[in-house]
Scaffold this motif. Structure first.
Motif, PDB file in Angstrom:
ATOM      1  N   ARG A   8     150.944  92.482  77.636  1.00 22.26           N
ATOM      2  CA  ARG A   8     151.200  92.918  79.000  1.00 22.26           C
ATOM      3  C   ARG A   8     149.953  93.513  79.637  1.00 22.26           C
ATOM      4  N   ARG A  13     154.402 104.183  81.441  1.00 19.42           N
ATOM      5  CA  ARG A  13     155.100 103.051  82.048  1.00 19.42           C
ATOM      6  C   ARG A  13     155.674 102.118  80.993  1.00 19.42           C
ATOM      7  N   ARG A  14     154.899 101.869  79.944  1.00 19.60           N
ATOM      8  CA  ARG A  14     155.376 100.954  78.896  1.00 19.60           C
ATOM      9  C   ARG A  14     156.652 101.470  78.227  1.00 19.60           C
ATOM     10  N   SER A  23     158.685 104.098  79.112  1.00 22.42           N
ATOM     11  CA  SER A  23     159.781 104.386  80.040  1.00 22.42           C
ATOM     12  C   SER A  23     160.548 103.109  80.366  1.00 22.42           C
ATOM     13  N   HIS A  24     159.790 102.046  80.587  1.00 26.32           N
ATOM     14  CA  HIS A  24     160.407 100.738  80.844  1.00 26.32           C
ATOM     15  C   HIS A  24     161.239 100.307  79.647  1.00 26.32           C
ATOM     16  N   GLY A  25     160.681 100.498  78.440  1.00 31.90           N
ATOM     17  CA  GLY A  25     161.404 100.126  77.224  1.00 31.90           C
ATOM     18  C   GLY A  25     162.699 100.899  77.055  1.00 31.90           C
ATOM     19  N   GLU A  78     164.511 102.149  79.427  1.00 32.87           N
ATOM     20  CA  GLU A  78     165.464 101.649  80.415  1.00 32.87           C
ATOM     21  C   GLU A  78     166.091 100.341  79.942  1.00 32.87           C
ATOM     22  N   GLU A  79     165.272  99.441  79.376  1.00 37.92           N
ATOM     23  CA  GLU A  79     165.796  98.164  78.879  1.00 37.92           C
ATOM     24  C   GLU A  79     166.770  98.395  77.735  1.00 37.92           C
ATOM     25  N   GLY A 112     164.213  91.966  77.211  1.00 39.48           N
ATOM     26  CA  GLY A 112     162.976  92.381  77.844  1.00 39.48           C
ATOM     27  C   GLY A 112     161.857  92.521  76.833  1.00 39.48           C
ATOM     28  N   PHE A 131     159.695  94.734  76.613  1.00 39.58           N
ATOM     29  CA  PHE A 131     159.441  96.120  76.227  1.00 39.58           C
ATOM     30  C   PHE A 131     160.561  96.705  75.364  1.00 39.58           C
ATOM     31  N   THR A 132     161.628  95.945  75.121  1.00 35.48           N
ATOM     32  CA  THR A 132     162.795  96.492  74.430  1.00 35.48           C
ATOM     33  C   THR A 132     162.449  96.976  73.026  1.00 35.48           C
TER      34      THR A 132
END
Length: 644
Positions: A435, A457-458, A460-462, A464-465, A482, A484-485
């Motif tokens: 990414r 960001r990496r 936090s995104h993970g 959320e996924e 995703g 980032f999961t």
């Protein structure tokens, strides 16, 4: 679905298991998923692992000894459990599941029948649209050669114009003048006539017109030669050669005209090879082999069963028949699953005699030959990848490292920053999960703050996924997961103590516990060791582990620089210099070429700035004013006369 707790009592949780179909996931002490399985009855199947039995294989005994907790997902049917099991195995790649090492995609020839004037295209995958797909093929070069030949033979368009909406716009392209396109873009050929050419091309792809086309080309070649038109004759000769070459590759293996895959297995120790022959409409279009890692005690039936499930969960095309050397586990269930994927009946057959049996034997001999040839190569590759990961595990005392993520920040002497994330799994780069990050929250050159942003960001995104998939109970297709999961087993920072501390601060803010180490460099910018748990750990520079660390570091650095370069090439990076009045792209590049950092530009005098050939006196003054206007100095530099 159960969730982990520090007080997870296996005996108590076993009593709660439902007698329904579903998938179970076994976790070890480090929370790593080590095995995924499915069951008609979760209650009966999962409890079997923890009952004393002399019939357990060494693999199962070892796996059970590592289980700290388990979770499960209830499904409506055993077939749904099979689909979910395949998706989760592909996503998490558990240690004790038989794993398909190769992740290959096969090309297709796509005829865009959904268009008024169809095209023949190269396609990396088959999607649900109105197009007709031929393949999959094992050779990309063969596909490209076939498409080129079809364009020459039938003069089909290659442009992406929206026809007939854009018909008559512009002039016909070079292909028309080279007599390789009939210019439907200009209306020089009717939709009906063009459709006949497309139909002939599809006949060619179906293998129905080789002899007719060869005969026609031979007649045209002779006629052109008799008329002394040797250039045209040479063109027909070349086309005839290409047609015969393609026809030779479309070797007929039987008269059944069926789509079938012929699969055989060779095993030795922890290594296995599956050989697959691809037969499409009765023609052998290619073959391929796949390496698998197997555990001690796995039977041939288990390994071949796992291969079939993993291979056909990842390929969009399912043939009408599978020929296997012996029966596999859950054969009827797998047939039902394959039928649901194909949309038509699929049969798994075990030929006992005749030509079909000989084909299976041929595949078997090929598998055995490849396993023997590649044994040493596989050992070297294992040492370079999983062996190197094991060295890092031992060095840092971290068990079961599968996924490693490395991060880097790139800026050109402070002129804007970008971040990169590279992923290695089992010692190999997983480029689909790489990414790129454009720094949004940090102004100027601040590597630590930029790294803080990238990591925040990496992860936090993970998170959320993961929340989304927990709500959906993880029943999504594997392709929907995703990137980032999955979180890494180890984070590797391109730097020492400072970079490691930034990562630890981010993880602490987000409530995550992931090991972090820094890749420490010497004075010559070469990796010399790892910084972990507050100390520098020396690494043998001649070891495979050290070479893997270096590859990861180089890859993170390369990926970041490549992204920065691509943005600069597209003029997408916004530099501080862009905010200076009178400084456009040319003068900005001149400043960056002359000075190594923003600090040097700030310290330069108006006279020095004006010495740059691209700079005028007014532009030099504008740059100086931009960096010093906030300082409110009493003595301003003298104005310079405008340069011509």
């Amino acid at each position: 679905m159960d969730s982990r707790s520090d007080t997870f009592q296996i005996e108590e949780e076993l009593k709660k298991l439902p007698g329904k179909p579903g998938v179970y996931l076994m976790h070890d002490a480090s929370d790593q998923i080590i095995y995924i399985g499915k069951a008609v009855s979760l209650k009966n199947r999962v409890r079997q692992y923890f009952q004393s039995s002399r019939n357990k294989s060494p693999k199962i005994q070892k796996m059970v000894s590592l289980i700290q907790w388990f979770e499960y997902i209830i499904t409506d049917s055993e077939l749904e459990a099979l689909v979910l099991e395949s998706n989760l195995i592909k996503e998490y790649r558990p240690k004790y599941n038989t794993m398909l090492k190769d992740d290959k995609n096969y090309p297709y020839i796509k005829v865009t029948l959904g268009e008024d004037y169809p095209r023949v295209l190269f396609a990396h995958r088959m999607t649900k649209d109105k197009s007709k797909y031929y393949g999959p093929y094992t050779s990309s070069e063969a596909v490209k050669n076939t498409i080129r030949l079809l364009h020459k033979l039938y003069q089909l368009r290659t442009c992406s114009r929206n026809l007939p909406k854009e018909q008559g716009v512009g002039r016909p392209c070079l292909n028309y003048h080279m007599k390789q396109c009939q210019a439907p873009c200009q209306g020089y050929i009717s939709k009906e006539e063009y459709g006949k050419s497309v139909a002939q091309a599809m006949d060619f792809l179906n293998g129905k017109s080789f002899d007719r086309i060869a005969g026609e080309l031979e007649e045209k070649m002779k006629k052109a030669s008799e008329e002394m038109d040797f250039e045209a004759a040479a063109g027909y000769r070349d086309l005839l050669f290409d047609v015969r070459k393609i026809a030779e590759k479309q070797k007929v293996t039987d008269s059944g005209q069926e789509d079938r895959d012929i699969i055989a297995l060779a095993m030795e120790g922890a290594d296995a090879v599956c050989q697959v022959f691809f037969v499409r409409e009765g023609r052998l279009i290619g073959r391929d082999h796949f390496h698998l890692s197997v555990a001690k005690g796995d039977s041939q039936e288990q390994v071949l069963t796992d291969f079939v499930k993993q291979f056909y969960s990842g390929t969009p095309f399912v043939p009408r028949e599978l020929f296997l050397p012996f029966e596999i586990e859950e054969q009827e269930l797998i047939e039902s699953w394959l039928q649901s994927r194909r949309g038509q009946k699929v049969a798994i057959r075990i030929p006992k005699k005749g030509e079909k049996h000989k084909l299976v034997e041929l595949a078997q001999r090929n598998a055995e030959m490849i396993l023997g040839q590649n044994k040493e190569k596989m050992k070297r590759e294992a040492a370079r990848t999983t062996g190197a990961v094991k060295e890092i595990e031992d060095l840092l005392h971290i068990p079961s490292i599968v996924r490693m993520e490395a991060f880097d920040i790139s800026n050109i002497s402070g002129f804007e920053s970008v971040g990169s994330m590279v992923v290695f799994e089992n010692g190999r780069p997983k480029r689909n999960d790489y990414r790129k990050f454009r720094i949004k929250w940090v102004k100027g050159a601040n590597d630590y703050a930029s790294m803080d942003e990238v990591l925040t960001r990496r992860f936090s995104h993970g998170l959320e996924e993961q929340k989304v998939f927990r709500e959906k109970q993880m029943v999504a297709e594997a392709s929907d997961y995703g990137s980032f999961t999955r979180f890494p087993d180890l984070i590797m920072m391109d730097g020492g103590k400072g970079q490691v501390n930034i990562a630890l601060e981010v993880l602490d803010r987000l409530g995550l516990q992931i090991p972090v180490c820094g890749m420490v460099k010497d004075d010559r910018h070469r990796t010399r060791g790892l910084y972990y748990n507050g100390v520098e750990v020396p690494v043998d520079t001649h070891s495979e582990g050290f070479r893997l660390i270096t590859r990861i570091q180089d890859e993170a650095h390369r990926f970041a620089i490549e992204y920065h370069r691509s943005l600069r090439g597209k003029d997408q990076v916004h530099s501080v210099l862009d905010d200076i009045k009178g400084i456009g792209p040319a003068r900005r590049k001149a400043l960056m070429r002359t000075y190594t950092s923003l600090d040097e530009i700030r310290e330069a005098s108006v006279e020095e700035l004006a010495q740059i050939p691209e700079m005028s006196a007014a532009a030099a003054q504008s740059v100086w004013n931009f960096f010093h206007s906030k300082e409110k100095t009493e003595e301003a530099p003298p104005e310079l006369p405008e340069q011509s």
